[in-house]
Design an enzyme around this catalytic site. Structure first.
Site, short mmCIF file in Angstrom:
data_model
loop_
_atom_site.label_atom_id
_atom_site.label_comp_id
_atom_site.label_asym_id
_atom_site.label_seq_id
_atom_site.Cartn_x
_atom_site.Cartn_y
_atom_site.Cartn_z
N TYR A 1 0.83 -1.20 0.00
CA TYR A 1 0.00 0.00 0.00
C TYR A 1 0.87 1.25 0.00
CZ TYR A 1 0.89 0.98 4.99
OH TYR A 1 1.49 1.29 6.18
N HIS B 1 -1.05 -21.14 -0.04
CA HIS B 1 -0.02 -20.16 0.32
C HIS B 1 0.84 -19.71 -0.86
CE1 HIS B 1 -1.23 -21.57 4.24
NE2 HIS B 1 -0.44 -20.69 4.84
N LYS C 1 6.55 -1.81 1.89
CA LYS C 1 5.34 -1.23 2.50
C LYS C 1 4.18 -2.22 2.34
CE LYS C 1 3.21 3.30 3.21
NZ LYS C 1 3.29 3.25 4.66
N GLU D 1 11.79 2.59 14.33
CA GLU D 1 10.86 3.60 13.82
C GLU D 1 9.57 3.50 14.59
OE1 GLU D 1 9.59 2.90 9.74
OE2 GLU D 1 9.63 0.74 10.05
N LEU E 1 11.10 1.52 7.25
CA LEU E 1 10.57 1.91 5.95
C LEU E 1 11.24 3.23 5.55
CD1 LEU E 1 8.27 1.37 3.80
CD2 LEU E 1 7.00 3.12 5.02
N1 PDD Z 1 2.66 5.17 7.42
N2 PDD Z 1 7.28 3.87 8.94
C1 PDD Z 1 6.14 3.16 8.93
C2 PDD Z 1 6.10 1.83 9.60
C3 PDD Z 1 5.01 3.68 8.28
O1 PDD Z 1 3.87 2.97 8.26
C4 PDD Z 1 5.07 4.96 7.66
C5 PDD Z 1 3.90 5.55 6.95
C6 PDD Z 1 6.28 5.66 7.72
C7 PDD Z 1 6.45 7.01 7.09
O2 PDD Z 1 6.42 6.92 5.68
P1 PDD Z 1 5.94 8.17 4.79
O3 PDD Z 1 6.73 9.33 5.22
O4 PDD Z 1 6.23 7.74 3.40
O5 PDD Z 1 4.46 8.34 5.06
C8 PDD Z 1 7.37 5.08 8.35
C9 PDD Z 1 1.47 5.53 6.68
C10 PDD Z 1 1.22 6.99 6.65
C11 PDD Z 1 0.31 4.71 7.20
O6 PDD Z 1 0.51 3.52 7.40
O7 PDD Z 1 -0.77 5.24 7.36
#
Ligand code: PDD
Length: 284
Positions: free
Chosen positions: A33, A102, A149, A182, A206
């Site tokens: 996603y 699977h 992601k 993170e 990520l």
């Molecule tokens: N989340 N780390 C994780 C685990 C994340 O799920 C996200 C983003 C980020 C930051 O990535 P970015 O700057 O590209 O949004 C870091 C999104 C917003 C979500 O899951 O809703």
């Protein structure tokens, strides 16, 4: 106003938009996603989000079921049909619908794609940022491909819920060596002196798009960037801490595990980076 979702080629009323019970995203979390910010009706950093989507898909050997150009049209159409000026667009691609097994289904199974968009309360988010949020720390318990992601977010879900139950808004994962990786849905940062510290994006996190853009903003502010792991103890002793994500931008963290960071209020660096963030983003 009624919301609309794009589902496999059709725009449907959001309330009745469905995917099949044997969608592999539903059964195996076999999908990826993206969440992209929408500002003033325009996409923020579309190019980088699409590049990361392509990378995630390649890593999982899922093909994008439409061209990048067509995807751009669908994103914009979904934003327009939902009348989103300031908000987010969510896009999800799964390996498609097949009898539960699977291993990958046959190559004629078409990946499934869903796009939704919704408005965010920008003024409310600004008020939150002016106060800052609390974070907790939780043990890192995710797989080692968090650079993808993927929609498989169970540890992140549990971490965020743990935060909520302790009166906090974010949870920072901490690896076995005591280093912060993170947040459950954000990248993690601290400010030490004139230096902004965040974990390198090669492993264990990520590579956030907000993070990438912020690297430019940090340089423009005359600050030093140090990409290295940092411990919880360092975070607790730091001048400032903050989290970044497309939906939150730069969000000051004013307490970690109930201990104040700095003077317990949002710091100058995080606030300046938040204010100037969009100067460094790409709008399309
Ligand atoms: N989340 N780390 C994780 C685990 C994340 O799920 C996200 C983003 C980020 C930051 O990535 P970015 O700057 O590209 O949004 C870091 C999104 C917003 C979500 O899951 O809703």
């Amino acid at each position: 106003m009624s919301r609309v979702a794009y589902v496999n080629g059709r725009y449907l009323p959001h309330g009745g938009a469905m995917v099949h019970i044997e969608d592999r995203g539903y059964q195996f979390s076999d999908g990826v996603y993206e969440v992209c910010e929408v500002r003033g009706g325009r996409l923020v950093d579309e190019r980088r989000h699409v590049a990361r989507l392509e990378r995630s898909l390649t890593e999982l050997r899922i093909r994008l079921p439409m061209s990048i150009a067509a995807l751009g049209v669908v994103l914009r159409e979904t934003i327009a049909r939902n009348r989103v000026r300031d908000g987010i667009v969510y896009l999800q691609v799964t390996r498609g619908v097949a009898r539960r097994d699977h291993a990958f289904p046959s190559s004629d199974v078409v990946p499934a794609i869903v796009v939704t968009a919704r408005s965010l309360d920008i003024a409310g988010n600004e008020r939150t940022a002016e106060e800052g949020i609390a974070a907790i720390t939780v043990p890192e318990n995710r797989w080692d491909r968090v650079d993808i992601k993927a929609v498989a977010l169970l540890p992140n879900v549990l971490a965020k819920q743990a935060a909520r139950e302790r009166g906090a808004k974010e949870a920072w994962f901490v690896d076995r060596d005591g280093f912060v990786t993170e947040g459950s849905s954000t990248n993690a940062w601290i400010v030490v002196g004139n230096t902004v510290v965040t974990r390198p994006a090669d492993r264990g996190i990520l590579r956030g798009i907000t993070r990438t853009v912020l690297v430019d903003a940090i340089a423009a502010e005359g600050l030093t960037l140090d990409e290295r792991p940092f411990t919880v103890a360092e975070a607790l002793a730091a001048l400032e801490a903050f989290s970044t994500a497309a939906s939150l931008l730069v969000m000051p963290i004013v307490r970690i595990d109930d201990q104040p960071i700095g003077n317990g209020a949002p710091g100058l660096v995080a606030s300046a980076l938040r204010r100037h963030f969009h100067r460094f983003a790409e709008f399309s």
